[in-house]
Design a protein around this motif. Structure first.
Motif, PDB file in Angstrom:
ATOM      1  N   LYS A   1       0.845  -1.189   0.000  1.00 54.73           N
ATOM      2  CA  LYS A   1       0.000   0.000   0.000  1.00 54.73           C
ATOM      3  C   LYS A   1       0.884   1.244   0.000  1.00 54.73           C
ATOM      4  O   LYS A   1       1.939   1.272   0.632  1.00 54.73           O
ATOM      5  CB  LYS A   1      -0.884  -0.013   1.254  1.00 54.73           C
ATOM      6  CG  LYS A   1      -1.811   1.159   1.399  1.00 54.73           C
ATOM      7  CD  LYS A   1      -2.616   1.039   2.702  1.00 54.73           C
ATOM      8  CE  LYS A   1      -3.517   2.241   2.911  1.00 54.73           C
ATOM      9  NZ  LYS A   1      -4.284   2.141   4.181  1.00 54.73           N
ATOM     10  N   ASN A   2       0.493   2.281  -0.736  1.00 53.64           N
ATOM     11  CA  ASN A   2       1.235   3.538  -0.706  1.00 53.64           C
ATOM     12  C   ASN A   2       1.168   4.151   0.691  1.00 53.64           C
ATOM     13  O   ASN A   2       0.167   4.022   1.400  1.00 53.64           O
ATOM     14  CB  ASN A   2       0.684   4.522  -1.729  1.00 53.64           C
ATOM     15  CG  ASN A   2       0.929   4.076  -3.157  1.00 53.64           C
ATOM     16  OD1 ASN A   2       1.712   3.165  -3.404  1.00 53.64           O
ATOM     17  ND2 ASN A   2       0.245   4.695  -4.097  1.00 53.64           N
TER      18      ASN A   2
ATOM     19  N   THR B   1       6.198  10.610  -0.079  1.00 57.18           N
ATOM     20  CA  THR B   1       5.292   9.495  -0.333  1.00 57.18           C
ATOM     21  C   THR B   1       6.126   8.251  -0.632  1.00 57.18           C
ATOM     22  O   THR B   1       7.264   8.342  -1.120  1.00 57.18           O
ATOM     23  CB  THR B   1       4.367   9.788  -1.523  1.00 57.18           C
ATOM     24  OG1 THR B   1       5.157  10.014  -2.704  1.00 57.18           O
ATOM     25  CG2 THR B   1       3.507  11.011  -1.243  1.00 57.18           C
ATOM     26  N   THR B   2       5.576   7.093  -0.318  1.00 60.84           N
ATOM     27  CA  THR B   2       6.285   5.834  -0.543  1.00 60.84           C
ATOM     28  C   THR B   2       5.404   4.873  -1.326  1.00 60.84           C
ATOM     29  O   THR B   2       4.179   4.918  -1.243  1.00 60.84           O
ATOM     30  CB  THR B   2       6.683   5.172   0.789  1.00 60.84           C
ATOM     31  OG1 THR B   2       5.502   4.695   1.461  1.00 60.84           O
ATOM     32  CG2 THR B   2       7.403   6.149   1.694  1.00 60.84           C
ATOM     33  N   GLN B   3       6.041   4.007  -2.074  1.00 60.19           N
ATOM     34  CA  GLN B   3       5.333   2.921  -2.745  1.00 60.19           C
ATOM     35  C   GLN B   3       6.285   1.742  -2.895  1.00 60.19           C
ATOM     36  O   GLN B   3       7.513   1.918  -2.918  1.00 60.19           O
ATOM     37  CB  GLN B   3       4.798   3.358  -4.104  1.00 60.19           C
ATOM     38  CG  GLN B   3       5.835   3.859  -5.078  1.00 60.19           C
ATOM     39  CD  GLN B   3       5.228   4.235  -6.419  1.00 60.19           C
ATOM     40  OE1 GLN B   3       4.197   3.684  -6.830  1.00 60.19           O
ATOM     41  NE2 GLN B   3       5.855   5.179  -7.114  1.00 60.19           N
TER      42      GLN B   3
END
Length: 428
Positions: free
Chosen positions: A379-380, A401-403
């Motif tokens: 999940k982002n 933000t991360t992904q």
């Protein structure tokens, strides 16, 4: 036969030790779940009830009594992670991203069991239950918060299993665990700068225990427990200058409870289900102190976690196509112990979905092979190092933000050292 047992135990330890300190975290926090190629094919559904065969001992030692005779198993997982961090405003440093901070890794594990008589078994489990490898560029927007992280472990767990009667078994045993940490950051907010390095290691002990119940033919229920282990780490702190200060800190790795259910139906089919709880909320704040004076160093040398508990829910289906071939698949949903409030650049962990496929091939009564594959959909997430957050380093506001996603390939080999026709048969 005793020589065979020694050979099996030596091979179990040697294969795991050879690669056991090269691993990337692919379970919640920095735990490693990839301990079985057979279990991998079903997203580890039902492993506490014996669905992963001999390697189920990792989750529930009582499953050792499900494997008659003298056996060994060796598994290797190849982990291909992708995890990116993209800085956004109001980050105060230039918005240079970290790219893919995930590092490819190999994770082996080994298992050996020996049936003494119709009631007693002994065994050995070796592998790496914890690990983490992440690496960012030397120069990027969040370099003061972290450039690289490495957590390595090696664990050996001896097991004694007792088949109480034809429907209940119990087992327990001690674990000896080596644990090492190396965290590297930059002394500069952006651009070239000295390295902040914190490292330490320790060897400590814990235990495992478990129970399996077969209330009626075709149904198996298992409950396994792996204890918390406290490590008194000793090592060094390099605070941005070429001087290393002797330090120590304490970290308690969490206990885990795994519940599994396996149900046979329609002759060739088996449904498997699992729930796993990991007490990551044990990790609060670890003070790093001077080894001689006991005086603590301030944050960011101080390690702040404050995680919540982790949960893993899985379901899988297995089909015995023939005596030689078995096919399987599974899905799982994992609740990460890391929340938006505690996520860091070192471990941008999030909730995730597992999708897995696998098969087994029985070459002979002595030799068989397992193959498993999983794709993890992450999940982002968000990183918010701002005033008031636990990881904030004034005045370096860092928001990102991360992904991420992961591919895992596992292979396993099982070998039976004794003659199957001479195996001990339980009589009650």
């Amino acid at each position: 036969m005793h020589n065979n047992l020694r050979h099996g135990l030596r091979a179990t330890v040697a294969v795991s030790a050879l690669f056991g300190m090269v691993a990337a975290s692919q379970a919640g926090g920095f735990a490693l779940r990839e301990q079985s190629a057979e279990g991998q094919g079903m997203s580890f559904a039902g492993v506490a009830a014996g669905s992963a065969g001999l390697s189920s001992m990792f989750w529930n030692p009582a499953t050792i009594t499900m494997t008659p005779g003298w056996n060994s198993e060796w598994d290797v997982a190849g982990i291909l992670p992708f995890s990116s961090i993209t800085p956004t405003l109001p980050t105060v440093t230039p918005l240079v991203g970290a790219g893919n901070i995930g590092e490819k890794a190999v994770l082996p594990s080994g298992y050996t069991s020996y049936q003494i008589n119709d009631r007693w078994w002994i065994g050995l489990v070796t592998g790496a239950p914890f690990g983490l490898v992440t690496k960012s560029p030397e120069i990027w927007a969040g370099q003061a918060y972290g450039v690289s992280s490495k957590v390595i472990s090696f664990n050996a767990n001896a097991i004694v299993g007792w088949k109480v009667n034809d429907w209940i078994s119990i087992a327990a045993g001690p674990s000896v665990q080596y644990f090492s940490v190396r965290l590297r950051g930059s002394a500069a907010a952006f651009g070239p700068g000295g390295a902040n390095i914190l490292e330490g290691s320790n060897t400590s002990i814990g235990a495992t225990a478990g129970i399996t119940i077969t209330p009626w033919a075709g149904t198996r229920v298992g409950l396994g427990y792996r204890s918390a282990i406290t490590h008194e780490l000793e090592g060094g702190l390099t605070p941005g200058i070429p001087v290393t200060l002797p330090v120590k800190t304490k970290v308690t790795l969490p206990e885990t409870v795994t519940l599994g259910l396996s149900q046979d139906f329609a002759n060739a089919w088996t449904a498997n289900f699992g729930i796993e709880w990991t007490n990551w909320s044990r990790l609060k704040t670890s003070d790093v102190t001077n080894w001689f004076t006991g005086v603590p160093f301030p944050f960011p040398a101080q390690q702040r976690y404050n995680w919540r508990d982790g949960w893993f829910f899985s379901a899988g289906l297995e089909y015995a196509y023939s005596p030689a071939w078995t096919f399987r698949g599974g899905l799982a949903y994992e609740i990460s112990p890391v929340s938006d409030a505690t996520r860091s650049v070192r471990l941008p962990d999030t909730d995730r979905i597992w999708a897995s496929l696998g098969f087994s091939y029985k070459y002979s009564n002595k030799l068989s092979f397992d193959v498993g594959y999983s794709h993890i959909f992450g999940k982002n997430g968000n990183i918010n190092n701002v005033p008031g957050s636990q990881n904030f380093i004034p005045p370096l506001v860092f928001v990102a933000t991360t992904q991420g996603h992961v591919d895992i390939f596992s292979v396993g080999v099982k070998y039976r050292w004794d003659n199957p026709v001479s195996a001990v048969v339980a009589k009650y």
